[in-house]
Design a protein around this motif. Structure first.
Motif, PDB file in Angstrom:
ATOM      1  N   MET A   1       0.829  -1.181   0.000  1.00 17.10           N
ATOM      2  CA  MET A   1       0.000   0.000   0.000  1.00 17.10           C
ATOM      3  C   MET A   1       0.872   1.242   0.000  1.00 17.10           C
ATOM      4  N   SER A   2       0.382   2.267  -0.623  1.00 17.44           N
ATOM      5  CA  SER A   2       1.094   3.539  -0.615  1.00 17.44           C
ATOM      6  C   SER A   2       0.540   4.415   0.502  1.00 17.44           C
ATOM      7  N   ILE A   3       1.227   5.501   0.791  1.00 12.89           N
ATOM      8  CA  ILE A   3       0.733   6.466   1.766  1.00 12.89           C
ATOM      9  C   ILE A   3      -0.114   7.475   1.016  1.00 12.89           C
ATOM     10  N   ASP A   4      -1.373   7.593   1.402  1.00 15.20           N
ATOM     11  CA  ASP A   4      -2.309   8.483   0.734  1.00 15.20           C
ATOM     12  C   ASP A   4      -2.499   9.752   1.543  1.00 15.20           C
ATOM     13  N   ILE A   5      -3.016  10.778   0.866  1.00 15.88           N
ATOM     14  CA  ILE A   5      -3.341  12.041   1.511  1.00 15.88           C
ATOM     15  C   ILE A   5      -4.850  12.086   1.669  1.00 15.88           C
ATOM     16  N   ILE A   6      -5.309  12.424   2.873  1.00 17.70           N
ATOM     17  CA  ILE A   6      -6.739  12.415   3.161  1.00 17.70           C
ATOM     18  C   ILE A   6      -7.050  13.541   4.145  1.00 17.70           C
ATOM     19  N   GLU A   7      -8.289  13.990   4.144  1.00 20.76           N
ATOM     20  CA  GLU A   7      -8.728  15.020   5.073  1.00 20.76           C
ATOM     21  C   GLU A   7      -9.216  14.379   6.368  1.00 20.76           C
ATOM     22  N   ASP A   8      -9.009  15.052   7.480  1.00 23.81           N
ATOM     23  CA  ASP A   8      -9.439  14.555   8.781  1.00 23.81           C
ATOM     24  C   ASP A   8     -10.941  14.288   8.778  1.00 23.81           C
ATOM     25  N   GLY A   9     -11.343  13.144   9.321  1.00 25.51           N
ATOM     26  CA  GLY A   9     -12.752  12.792   9.414  1.00 25.51           C
ATOM     27  C   GLY A   9     -13.318  12.089   8.196  1.00 25.51           C
ATOM     28  N   MET A  10     -12.492  11.832   7.194  1.00 20.87           N
ATOM     29  CA  MET A  10     -12.944  11.128   5.994  1.00 20.87           C
ATOM     30  C   MET A  10     -12.769   9.620   6.196  1.00 20.87           C
ATOM     31  N   PRO A  11     -13.548   8.816   5.479  1.00 23.93           N
ATOM     32  CA  PRO A  11     -13.401   7.362   5.626  1.00 23.93           C
ATOM     33  C   PRO A  11     -12.134   6.843   4.935  1.00 23.93           C
ATOM     34  N   CYS A  12     -11.567   5.801   5.494  1.00 28.85           N
ATOM     35  CA  CYS A  12     -10.416   5.131   4.898  1.00 28.85           C
ATOM     36  C   CYS A  12     -10.792   4.652   3.505  1.00 28.85           C
ATOM     37  N   ASP A  13      -9.900   4.830   2.561  1.00 27.56           N
ATOM     38  CA  ASP A  13     -10.139   4.417   1.174  1.00 27.56           C
ATOM     39  C   ASP A  13     -10.247   2.900   1.034  1.00 27.56           C
ATOM     40  N   TYR A  14      -9.727   2.152   1.996  1.00 25.43           N
ATOM     41  CA  TYR A  14      -9.647   0.705   1.866  1.00 25.43           C
ATOM     42  C   TYR A  14     -10.697  -0.053   2.678  1.00 25.43           C
ATOM     43  N   CYS A  15     -11.048   0.474   3.880  1.00 25.20           N
ATOM     44  CA  CYS A  15     -11.995  -0.272   4.723  1.00 25.20           C
ATOM     45  C   CYS A  15     -13.183   0.550   5.207  1.00 25.20           C
ATOM     46  N   GLY A  16     -13.140   1.864   5.020  1.00 23.06           N
ATOM     47  CA  GLY A  16     -14.269   2.712   5.389  1.00 23.06           C
ATOM     48  C   GLY A  16     -14.246   3.251   6.807  1.00 23.06           C
ATOM     49  N   THR A  17     -13.245   2.909   7.610  1.00 24.97           N
ATOM     50  CA  THR A  17     -13.133   3.426   8.973  1.00 24.97           C
ATOM     51  C   THR A  17     -12.846   4.925   8.916  1.00 24.97           C
ATOM     52  N   LEU A  18     -13.509   5.723   9.765  1.00 25.42           N
ATOM     53  CA  LEU A  18     -13.247   7.158   9.790  1.00 25.42           C
ATOM     54  C   LEU A  18     -11.834   7.415  10.288  1.00 25.42           C
ATOM     55  N   ILE A  19     -11.109   8.260   9.568  1.00 25.99           N
ATOM     56  CA  ILE A  19      -9.723   8.575   9.900  1.00 25.99           C
ATOM     57  C   ILE A  19      -9.680   9.860  10.719  1.00 25.99           C
ATOM     58  N   GLN A  20      -9.071   9.788  11.889  1.00 35.98           N
ATOM     59  CA  GLN A  20      -8.911  10.939  12.777  1.00 35.98           C
ATOM     60  C   GLN A  20      -7.424  11.166  13.004  1.00 35.98           C
ATOM     61  N   PHE A  21      -6.960  12.392  12.792  1.00 39.69           N
ATOM     62  CA  PHE A  21      -5.534  12.690  12.956  1.00 39.69           C
ATOM     63  C   PHE A  21      -5.175  13.165  14.355  1.00 39.69           C
TER      64      PHE A  21
END
Length: 54
Positions: A1-21
């Motif tokens: 997997m590569s390291i992706d850029i995402i906004e805080d509170g968006m779902p993970c691109d792979y499993c849908g879990t909300l990402i919190q920084f």
């Protein structure tokens, strides 16, 4: 997997879990292990992993 850029509170691109920084620039998804950079990263060396792993 590569390291992706995402906004805080968006779902993970792979499993849908909300990402919190929680004011960090980098996070690993707790469900699937995907690695994400915060879209608002302001550090000097974008692309350097803050955990110093290569």
């Amino acid at each position: 997997m590569s390291i992706d850029i995402i906004e805080d509170g968006m779902p993970c691109d792979y499993c849908g879990t909300l990402i919190q920084f929680f004011d960090d620039d980098f996070v690993i998804c707790p469900e699937c292990g995907a690695e994400f950079w915060n879209m608002d990263y302001t550090g000097e060396h974008f692309g350097d992993r803050p955990d110093n792993l290569h």
